[in-house]
Design a protein around this motif. Structure first.
Motif, PDB file in Angstrom:
ATOM      1  N   VAL A  34      24.141 -35.300  54.326  1.00  0.00           N
ATOM      2  CA  VAL A  34      22.694 -35.499  54.157  1.00  0.00           C
ATOM      3  C   VAL A  34      22.372 -36.338  52.928  1.00  0.00           C
ATOM      4  CG1 VAL A  34      21.974 -33.484  55.498  1.00  0.00           C
ATOM      5  CG2 VAL A  34      22.365 -33.227  53.042  1.00  0.00           C
ATOM      6  N   GLY A  35      23.401 -36.894  52.297  1.00  0.00           N
ATOM      7  CA  GLY A  35      23.173 -37.839  51.201  1.00  0.00           C
ATOM      8  C   GLY A  35      23.105 -37.218  49.823  1.00  0.00           C
ATOM      9  N   ALA A  63      37.062 -34.656  49.385  1.00  0.00           N
ATOM     10  CA  ALA A  63      37.661 -35.087  50.649  1.00  0.00           C
ATOM     11  C   ALA A  63      36.762 -34.691  51.821  1.00  0.00           C
ATOM     12  CB  ALA A  63      39.051 -34.476  50.795  1.00  0.00           C
ATOM     13  N   GLN A  64      36.181 -33.488  51.719  1.00  0.00           N
ATOM     14  CA  GLN A  64      35.266 -33.069  52.798  1.00  0.00           C
ATOM     15  C   GLN A  64      34.068 -34.005  52.862  1.00  0.00           C
ATOM     16  OE1 GLN A  64      34.357 -28.835  52.519  1.00  0.00           O
ATOM     17  NE2 GLN A  64      36.489 -28.436  52.000  1.00  0.00           N
ATOM     18  N   GLU A  65      33.590 -34.402  51.687  1.00  0.00           N
ATOM     19  CA  GLU A  65      32.439 -35.327  51.685  1.00  0.00           C
ATOM     20  C   GLU A  65      32.846 -36.685  52.243  1.00  0.00           C
ATOM     21  OE1 GLU A  65      29.860 -33.101  48.245  1.00  0.00           O
ATOM     22  OE2 GLU A  65      30.688 -35.058  47.742  1.00  0.00           O
ATOM     23  N   LEU A  66      34.046 -37.129  51.910  1.00  0.00           N
ATOM     24  CA  LEU A  66      34.504 -38.431  52.432  1.00  0.00           C
ATOM     25  C   LEU A  66      34.749 -38.366  53.943  1.00  0.00           C
ATOM     26  CD1 LEU A  66      36.807 -39.555  49.491  1.00  0.00           C
ATOM     27  CD2 LEU A  66      34.627 -40.580  50.187  1.00  0.00           C
ATOM     28  N   ASP A  67      35.124 -37.178  54.454  1.00  0.00           N
ATOM     29  CA  ASP A  67      35.257 -37.026  55.911  1.00  0.00           C
ATOM     30  C   ASP A  67      33.893 -37.209  56.574  1.00  0.00           C
ATOM     31  OD1 ASP A  67      37.948 -36.473  55.744  1.00  0.00           O
ATOM     32  OD2 ASP A  67      37.729 -34.297  55.916  1.00  0.00           O
ATOM     33  N   GLU A  68      32.863 -36.638  55.935  1.00  0.00           N
ATOM     34  CA  GLU A  68      31.506 -36.684  56.514  1.00  0.00           C
ATOM     35  C   GLU A  68      30.847 -38.045  56.328  1.00  0.00           C
ATOM     36  OE1 GLU A  68      29.150 -33.678  54.577  1.00  0.00           O
ATOM     37  OE2 GLU A  68      30.480 -32.060  55.195  1.00  0.00           O
ATOM     38  N   ASN A  69      31.192 -38.700  55.204  1.00  0.00           N
ATOM     39  CA  ASN A  69      30.459 -39.895  54.791  1.00  0.00           C
ATOM     40  C   ASN A  69      31.447 -40.784  54.007  1.00  0.00           C
ATOM     41  OD1 ASN A  69      28.663 -41.726  53.780  1.00  0.00           O
ATOM     42  ND2 ASN A  69      27.394 -40.244  52.701  1.00  0.00           N
ATOM     43  N   PRO A  70      32.199 -41.646  54.722  1.00  0.00           N
ATOM     44  CA  PRO A  70      33.341 -42.332  54.093  1.00  0.00           C
ATOM     45  C   PRO A  70      32.958 -43.543  53.229  1.00  0.00           C
ATOM     46  CG  PRO A  70      33.223 -42.924  56.396  1.00  0.00           C
ATOM     47  CD  PRO A  70      32.092 -41.959  56.159  1.00  0.00           C
TER      48      PRO A  70
END
Ligand SMILES: Cc1cc2nc3c(=O)[nH]c(=O)nc-3n(C[C@H](O)[C@H](O)[C@H](O)COP(=O)(O)O)c2cc1C
Length: 191
Positions: A34-35, A63-70
């Motif tokens: 969601v940014g 890493a979880q954030e990069l999975d969601e928003n690379p």
């Protein structure tokens, strides 16, 4: 100069010689689906035309954030050079062999530490972490410590690189490079 990667590499080498602290340290900003942003320090381990490489735990918050928003941004500040560099772009995991190669170059205790850490997960006590370290030390005693599949590198492929130099009267020098189909374009910016 119209090649910001070359310019970065030269500045990076100067910073490594001149900085009393660790010139490879940089802030890594990510954002969730969601940014909402988050930022933390990492160490830059490699840079070339393909991009900027750092290593971490693939289960971590970043890493979880990069999975969601690379997409991510890096920010370096080298006080000895009075220089800031900002880098932005898409992020992809490194091929396993490249992570293996770097993992093998790390000290044995760092390699065991990578196994012991469930990075960003809740930890009840420091004793639990030390117990996990001892567990993996025993598990890999007299053996090569393999790279955990949950640990490896990322490459940030830069779309924008900005160099900022401190200048008198706050008339700082800002030059932003943006990558397009025909290579890099340079735009000066007000400080
Ligand atoms: C100078 C410095 C360098 C760091 N380098 C790394 C690194 O290269 N990789 C890493 O995973 N964490 C590194 N850390 C720890 C991170 O800042 C962060 O605490 C950790 O990666 C967990 O972040 P996350 O929960 O957002 O994923 C470093 C911390 C400092 C202060």
């Amino acid at each position: 100069m119209t090649d910001p990667i070359k310019e970065f590499t030269e500045a990076f080498e100067r910073a490594k010689k001149k900085e009393s602290g660790d010139a490879t340290a940089c802030a890594l900003a990510t954002a969730d689906a969601v940014g909402h942003p988050a930022v933390r320090m990492v160490l830059l381990k490699k840079v070339d035309e393909r991009g900027f490489v750092f290593f971490t735990n693939y289960g971590s918050r970043k890493a979880q954030e990069l999975d969601e928003n690379p997409f991510a941004a890096l920010c370096f500040y080298w006080p000895a050079l009075q220089e800031q560099v900002r880098v932005e772009g898409g992020v992809a995991r490194l091929p396993g062999e490249e992570s293996d190669e770097y993992f093998a170059s790390r000290s044995r205790s760092s390699r065991i530490g990578a196994w012991a850490s469930r990075q960003s997960e809740p930890l009840a006590s420091r004793a639990d972490l030390l117990a996990r370290f001892v567990h993996y030390e025993a598990k890999f005693a007299l053996k090569t410590v393999p790279r955990p599949t949950f640990w490896g590198g990322y490459r940030l492929e830069p779309e924008r690189i900005e160099f900022w130099f401190d200048q008198p009267s706050r008339l700082h020098d800002r030059r932003a490079f943006t990558r397009g189909v025909n290579g890099w374009t340079l735009q000066r910016l007000y400080p």
